[in-house]
Write an enzyme that holds these catalytic residues in place. Sequence first.
Site, PDB file in Angstrom:
ATOM      1  N   ASP B  24      36.237  33.217  50.548  1.00 19.24           N
ATOM      2  CA  ASP B  24      36.924  33.199  49.265  1.00 19.24           C
ATOM      3  C   ASP B  24      35.989  32.515  48.272  1.00 19.24           C
ATOM      4  O   ASP B  24      35.819  31.308  48.298  1.00 19.24           O
ATOM      5  CB  ASP B  24      38.253  32.437  49.400  1.00 19.24           C
ATOM      6  CG  ASP B  24      38.958  32.238  48.062  1.00 19.24           C
ATOM      7  OD1 ASP B  24      38.484  32.791  47.042  1.00 19.24           O
ATOM      8  OD2 ASP B  24      39.986  31.531  48.035  1.00 19.24           O
ATOM      9  N   LYS B  85      31.939  31.636  38.387  1.00 20.37           N
ATOM     10  CA  LYS B  85      32.598  32.930  38.589  1.00 20.37           C
ATOM     11  C   LYS B  85      32.978  33.585  37.260  1.00 20.37           C
ATOM     12  O   LYS B  85      33.005  34.801  37.144  1.00 20.37           O
ATOM     13  CB  LYS B  85      33.844  32.712  39.452  1.00 20.37           C
ATOM     14  CG  LYS B  85      34.497  33.986  39.958  1.00 20.37           C
ATOM     15  CD  LYS B  85      35.543  33.626  40.987  1.00 20.37           C
ATOM     16  CE  LYS B  85      36.357  34.811  41.427  1.00 20.37           C
ATOM     17  NZ  LYS B  85      37.367  34.401  42.417  1.00 20.37           N
ATOM     18  N   GLU B 183      41.635  39.719  46.329  1.00 21.23           N
ATOM     19  CA  GLU B 183      42.248  38.462  46.742  1.00 21.23           C
ATOM     20  C   GLU B 183      43.736  38.607  47.102  1.00 21.23           C
ATOM     21  O   GLU B 183      44.168  38.102  48.137  1.00 21.23           O
ATOM     22  CB  GLU B 183      42.053  37.407  45.641  1.00 21.23           C
ATOM     23  CG  GLU B 183      40.600  36.946  45.560  1.00 21.23           C
ATOM     24  CD  GLU B 183      40.247  36.258  44.255  1.00 21.23           C
ATOM     25  OE1 GLU B 183      41.162  36.026  43.450  1.00 21.23           O
ATOM     26  OE2 GLU B 183      39.063  35.967  44.038  1.00 21.23           O
ATOM     27  N   ASP B 205      48.753  35.357  41.755  1.00 19.02           N
ATOM     28  CA  ASP B 205      47.571  34.570  42.076  1.00 19.02           C
ATOM     29  C   ASP B 205      47.036  33.882  40.831  1.00 19.02           C
ATOM     30  O   ASP B 205      46.364  34.498  40.009  1.00 19.02           O
ATOM     31  CB  ASP B 205      46.509  35.500  42.685  1.00 19.02           C
ATOM     32  CG  ASP B 205      45.217  34.770  43.049  1.00 19.02           C
ATOM     33  OD1 ASP B 205      45.068  33.589  42.669  1.00 19.02           O
ATOM     34  OD2 ASP B 205      44.367  35.386  43.702  1.00 19.02           O
TER      35      ASP B 205
END
Lengths: 174, 617
Positions: B24, B85, B183, B205
């Site tokens: 992850d 990210k 994800e 999420d």
Amino acid sequence: MNYFQLFNLPAQFDLDLTELGSRYLQLQRRFHPDQHAAGSERDRLMAVQQTANINDAYHSLKQPLLRAEHLLALRGLKISHEQRSFTDPSFLMQQMELREQLAEIEQSDDADAVIDSIERQLQQQKKQLLQQLSAALQAQTAEQDQQAADLIRKLKFFFKLQQELELTEQQLQD
Amino acid sequence: MLLQIAEPGQSAAPHQHKLAAGIDLGTTNSLVATVRSGEAKTLVNAQGRDMLPSVVRYTRDAVIVGDAAMAAAVEDADNTIVSVKRLMGKGYGETLALKDKVPYQLIDQQGLVAINTAQGIKNPVEVSAEILATLANTASETLGGELNGVVITVPAYFDDAQRQATKDAAKLAGLNVLRLLNEPTAAALAYGLDSGQEGIIAVYDLGGGTFDISILRLRRGVFEVLATGGDSALGGDDFDHVIVGYLQQQTGEAQLSHQAMRQYLTTARSIKEQLTDSDTVSFSLPTANGMLDGTLSKAEFEQLIGALVKKTIRACRQVLRDAGLTSDEIVKVVMVGGSTRVPLVRREVAAFFATEPLTSIDPDKVVAIGAAIQANVLVGNKADGDTLLLDVIPLSLGLETMGGLTEKIIPRNTVIPVARAQEFTTFKDGQTAMALHVVQGERELVDDCRSLARFELRGIPPMPAGGAHIRVTFQVDADGLLSVTAQEKSSGVQANIQVKPSYGLSDDQVATMLKSSMQYARQDMQQRLLREQQVEAERVLEAVSQALNADAELLSTTELAGIKQALTALATVKQGDDTAAIKAAIEQTNRLTDDFAARRMDLSVRSALKGHNVDEV
């Protein structure tokens, strides 16, 4: 490519969608790139191409208009990109009336009622045309195929109106 | 290319246990997990921690990743890269809004965003590769061997450029990517929702830097992503920034130095975390004018973040619409990401979906655990082949047409892999080249969409205007990555395509980075390339042998003899150290088995539907 053949289904407009769905998943199970993630480069590439074909075929057969177009294409009649004007005055009148109703939703006191009313008209028209389309495609004559092509063009108008109606509904909710 | 046809429920061949991990790669923290003795667990590093802060610090002569880097985040803010990210696959112009929010210096590297550090200019792919390499290292040390493959998770909302950047980072870190997994899909896998459960599932999420809402349908063991939505620039970091704004109001410090910003952020994060269990929290913040002591209540905090949480609920409503569903059709809601610990978030989500969300697995670990489960399947350790993940493309792919308008080629939420062809013709007599601009997004105007790549078709045979018909095929693979091929129809000439990714690195750039990176300076590059070809040769040998065992009767005696000869040659040359010769032998084998593979494919399609008769319908 004959999509009906890929799914081993008869080339006809009336299709058992549950059966189509289950055959689709069966093919996916076997060819999806994930089944070949540890395979050689060519395995993986081929799996991607094969799955893309399966997805495309499923997409085209699942939707009635695309399915009808595919059937006609298999019979040598391509209608996807041509533009033809309608000479059916009553159809044009009907379209104009529906468009007027659509435009008036926002000003209306009871927008929901107007939306429901248009929705009902659309559903009814679609259902009727789809039945005619099914019959025309079953005849398998050049003349009826042309008739089917005309029906597809008309149906496209209704599907488009449906989309616009949904959009208007969303805008009202927001 | 003998497609290995694995029957569901049986493995193609007995395999030895292979090492695989799920990663992850998060905005704030990253984790690695693996399946051991049938159980998926996150792995801890030498410091005994499983959460690796996604922070990379570049000093003049070292690269530090994780907690140690995080510890220096305040004192050495310029060289300590956090939340990288958010920069993945982005152009410099697109990150201007972030400029004041990140404490390091963003620079323009030929249109791409990069970071100026003590070790020179670093791009987001390089920074992410450091994080991935650190996690892979943790896994190798724990498992006692090199990883055969990894599954890396990405937000479902990531576009092509962002996915490609993630894959490039893995390549740079020397990892074999089995799959980029969304994800939310990973989270649903972690809860085991693929077995036994039927119905529609929402995965909410809210991570550090991204918000995803995904609607999955589970039916007969098949996972299908019906729709995805969200916001790739909304997350828990934004909660922190709203608190920072509040603190600034209190202190009157409108302008913050990089270092002060870091201090404010640390305080804000701590306030946020404490308010999960407390109704009010007191804090002390060092400022230029001395210490600020204050308190913040949960109610005040909820007022501050209220609009942000509402924004996520709006996205939930939108995605349900995309899927043609209403909120009462959702049977389960999975919570992912540290920010879902915020009580207001849980309350709003429960209210919107009218169901209590699933929170029993640590929301920070749930994605890595799901990725590990999938990695274990994909690497071939678990050959039940029962889980089938059907993903969709999150954003429409389109082409620029006349007048700066977009023509959609592949609409969003189309199941991938997918291939769509489009025909083009020439404008001028003798025209031999043509430019295409591919964009991703939902808007009508090209300028409102994200530019993905510019393609130049060359080598079109000269013909009168309108005479050449060029069929361009856009293919999106299971990872959501685009590739393009083109062919002139009448002549069959394959047009060359030059890909200029708008916000990504070209293949050449990646190769150059690979060569110059510290990682491989230590290794022998030649040795690595040789090993890669040997591994590929093994795969080909295995695949062809299996295919021959199963379906040799599809071949004529001559064909069979030719293939056997090629296999022997490949097996021999594989033992040596001539990389080019191995490559040539692989290609030769592939050429000789092309037809065989096609025949097997046909046979397989038919046998897959065996037992279904046309008459049945």
